[in-house]
Write an enzyme that holds these catalytic residues in place. Structure first.
Site, PDB file in Angstrom:
ATOM      1  N   ARG A  73      -1.115   2.685   6.356  1.00 28.19           N
ATOM      2  CA  ARG A  73      -0.785   2.384   4.966  1.00 28.19           C
ATOM      3  C   ARG A  73       0.610   1.800   4.821  1.00 28.19           C
ATOM      4  O   ARG A  73       0.935   1.257   3.758  1.00 28.19           O
ATOM      5  CB  ARG A  73      -0.896   3.648   4.099  1.00 28.19           C
ATOM      6  CG  ARG A  73      -2.291   4.205   3.996  1.00 28.19           C
ATOM      7  CD  ARG A  73      -2.362   5.259   2.894  1.00 28.19           C
ATOM      8  NE  ARG A  73      -2.118   4.666   1.597  1.00 28.19           N
ATOM      9  CZ  ARG A  73      -3.062   4.177   0.809  1.00 28.19           C
ATOM     10  NH1 ARG A  73      -4.313   4.239   1.156  1.00 28.19           N
ATOM     11  NH2 ARG A  73      -2.756   3.642  -0.360  1.00 28.19           N
ATOM     12  N   THR A  86       5.440   6.251   4.521  1.00 27.32           N
ATOM     13  CA  THR A  86       5.283   5.055   5.339  1.00 27.32           C
ATOM     14  C   THR A  86       5.219   3.881   4.381  1.00 27.32           C
ATOM     15  O   THR A  86       4.445   3.887   3.424  1.00 27.32           O
ATOM     16  CB  THR A  86       4.006   5.118   6.190  1.00 27.32           C
ATOM     17  OG1 THR A  86       2.868   5.216   5.348  1.00 27.32           O
ATOM     18  CG2 THR A  86       4.044   6.306   7.141  1.00 27.32           C
ATOM     19  N   MET A 115       0.848  -1.207   0.000  1.00 25.27           N
ATOM     20  CA  MET A 115       0.000   0.000   0.000  1.00 25.27           C
ATOM     21  C   MET A 115       0.885   1.260   0.000  1.00 25.27           C
ATOM     22  O   MET A 115       1.015   1.904  -1.002  1.00 25.27           O
ATOM     23  CB  MET A 115      -0.918  -0.024   1.216  1.00 25.27           C
ATOM     24  CG  MET A 115      -2.202   0.665   0.934  1.00 25.27           C
ATOM     25  SD  MET A 115      -3.647   0.217   1.876  1.00 25.27           S
ATOM     26  CE  MET A 115      -3.123  -0.040   3.515  1.00 25.27           C
ATOM     27  N   CYS A 116       1.519   1.592   1.099  1.00 28.88           N
ATOM     28  CA  CYS A 116       2.397   2.756   1.276  1.00 28.88           C
ATOM     29  C   CYS A 116       1.593   4.061   1.412  1.00 28.88           C
ATOM     30  O   CYS A 116       0.544   4.218   0.801  1.00 28.88           O
ATOM     31  CB  CYS A 116       3.425   2.934   0.167  1.00 28.88           C
ATOM     32  SG  CYS A 116       4.617   1.591   0.052  1.00 28.88           S
ATOM     33  N   GLY A 117       2.116   4.947   2.228  1.00 28.78           N
ATOM     34  CA  GLY A 117       1.490   6.252   2.409  1.00 28.78           C
ATOM     35  C   GLY A 117       2.492   7.354   2.158  1.00 28.78           C
ATOM     36  O   GLY A 117       3.660   7.240   2.530  1.00 28.78           O
TER      37      GLY A 117
END
Lengths: 286, 222
Positions: free
Chosen positions: A32, A137, A1-3
């Site tokens: 995330r 993140t 996902m990653c933020g």
């Protein structure tokens, strides 16, 4: 996902609050990407004094000696600032076995594994001042959970790239860049994007053009936030399945993966808020 | 004004637990601040007013309830809605009304990409524009767009009906413009009235499936 979160401040009165605002934004993106977090801060003169250069290092030896240097250890990252040029400082730390993960005259980069909230404290993010910053993140997909695999990728002076997604043809582009003499630090697909952008900026393109060329060349999924010594830019792939939202006021430009990261910014109720369209570069210059 | 639940002091889980077994007919939800799944999974005929911007999957899977968001919403508003009404006073992010089977979704502002993706019977009215790849694989229902549509509208569409008042950047595979007859103008008028919007139904153009993707045409020779 990653933020992803990023903040480009236009109003100098907000500069002392950069770190506090960025930490609040980062806190909303922990879900995330709970495995690691990286941060980049532009313009904090207590971390990189005016006229000095700073390098951010991983695996720095404890006896690293650079004359007149200001050395700060923040978890996995060691930041060395010294009254030298960027090239002189990078040369001074070369051979120590440390990995350079950021360099510039205005930029400090921090990377590490662990929960983003804990890492923000380790980096003293709340204490950061300056005119621009970004954070990421990470939920690792294409490569290992290590500090070196953490974003941002900062491979040119005062440049950073953070990425949510995955590049499908990164191996091909990596070989082409290597044939041109570009050296890589990791197997991470996002580093290929960062090296590509750095090579275009070094060739004289601006951020807007560099990212338009990236869209032509890279396949896969990407929402990218790219920053430079004076710029802030966002771009998404043709399918645009990775989220992005941009908000702008007279005082700042902000970008995040989700609105909730922007919800507490000062003046958000009066901001112009929109989602970047596929393959359209949104860029701002300081 | 109904019962008040403030998300500055309550969790979304607490909010949704109350709304799933409601003790009141109407609710006000304060300080959503982009929280996910606000008022999701409702299945009682209650009214819920969300004061502020909501995040992902707001009012998802709605049945019977009337949810009004006085702000914008994130990805997947009213996803898989079955019945009831969801009204967004602001803008919507991607995949608004995705796979929704029934009910009415009104977005007074604009909707981003993939609006109405795989819609299966919902009525969807957008006051502003919709983004690229909207109504992708739409199967049933009606989509009315008062502004412009982005690229690849109705790509691989089955049987949903699309009406657009503004410009269409491009049509996706198997989506074609079709003539407007009296029955279509009446249908647009009905949907605009339901949404509380005032436009001349004759100013809309109709798009739908050319039905060329329904059958394989290669390899059937023997």
């Amino acid at each position: 996902m990653c933020g992803i979160v990023g903040l480009h401040l236009r109003d100098p009165e907000l500069h002392p609050r950069l770190g506090v605002l960025l930490e609040t934004m980062l806190g909303h993106m922990c879900e995330r990407g709970p495995d690691s977090a990286g941060v980049a801060v532009y313009g904090d003169r207590r971390r990189c004094p005016e006229g000095w250069a700073a390098v951010s290092l991983l695996d720095a030896p404890p006896d690293l000696a650079v004359p007149d240097a200001l050395v700060t250890v923040a978890g996995d990252t060691t930041v060395v600032a010294a009254p030298l040029t960027v090239d002189e400082l990078v040369a001074a730390v070369r051979g120590s076995g440390a990995l350079v993960v950021g360099s510039g005259t205005d930029l400090t980069v921090y990377k590490g594994t662990g929960h983003p909230r804990d890492l923000a404290r380790t980096y003293d993010l709340a204490g950061a001042q300056g005119w621009q910053g970004l954070a990421h993140t990470r939920m690792a997909t294409e490569s290992a959970v290590t500090a070196s695999g953490c974003h941002p990728f900062s491979v040119g002076p005062d440049q950073c790239l953070v990425h949510n997604g995955s590049f499908a043809n990164h191996a091909t582009i990596r070989r082409e860049l290597e044939a041109d003499g570009v050296v890589f630090d990791s197997e991470n697909d996002s580093e290929v994007g960062a090296r590509f952008v750095a090579s275009r900026l070094a060739a004289g393109d601006d951020l807007d053009k560099a990212l338009r060329l990236l869209c032509e060349r890279f396949d896969g999924f990407y929402t990218l936030l790219v920053t430079s010594a004076d710029g802030f830019a966002v771009v998404r792939d043709a399918i645009a399945c990775k989220p992005a939202i941009i908000a702008e006021t007279d005082a700042w430009v902000a970008m995040a993966s989700e609105f909730r990261a922007l919800a507490e910014l000062p003046g958000i109720d009066r901001a112009r808020i929109w989602e970047p369209e596929p393959e359209r570069v949104h860029a701002w210059v300081r | 004004m109904g019962a008040v639940i403030d998300l500055a002091s309550s969790t979304v889980r607490e909010l949704n637990s109350e709304l799933h077994a409601p003790s009141a007919d109407a609710y006000e939800v304060l300080n959503p601040r982009g929280a996910h799944a606000v008022a999701a999974g409702l299945h009682h005929p209650i009214a819920v007013d969300v004061r502020g911007h909501a995040g992902y999957y707001c009012a998802g899977m709605n049945q019977l309830a009337e949810v009004t968001v006085h702000g914008s919403v994130g990805t997947g508003v009213a996803e898989n809605m079955m019945s009831g009404v969801v009204r967004v006073r602001g803008d919507a992010s991607q995949s608004a009304g995705a796979t929704a089977h029934g009910g009415l979704l009104v977005i007074e502002g604009s909707a981003s990409m993939r609006c109405g993706i795989s819609m299966k019977g919902v009525d969807l009215v957008v006051g502003g524009d919709i983004g690229p790849m909207s109504a992708f694989m739409a199967q049933a229902g009606r989509l009315v767009v008062c502004g412009d549509a982005g690229e690849s509208l109705g790509d691989s569409i089955y049987e949903a009906r699309i009406y657009v008042r503004g410009a269409v950047a491009s049509l996706g595979a198997d989506c074609v413009e079709k003539p407007m007859a009296d029955e279509h103008r009446a249908e647009v008028a009905e949907l605009l009235a339901a949404a509380g919007l005032d436009h001349d139904p004759a100013s809309f153009r109709r798009y739908g499936s050319a039905r060329r993707l329904y059958h394989f045409t290669a390899g059937n020779e023997y």
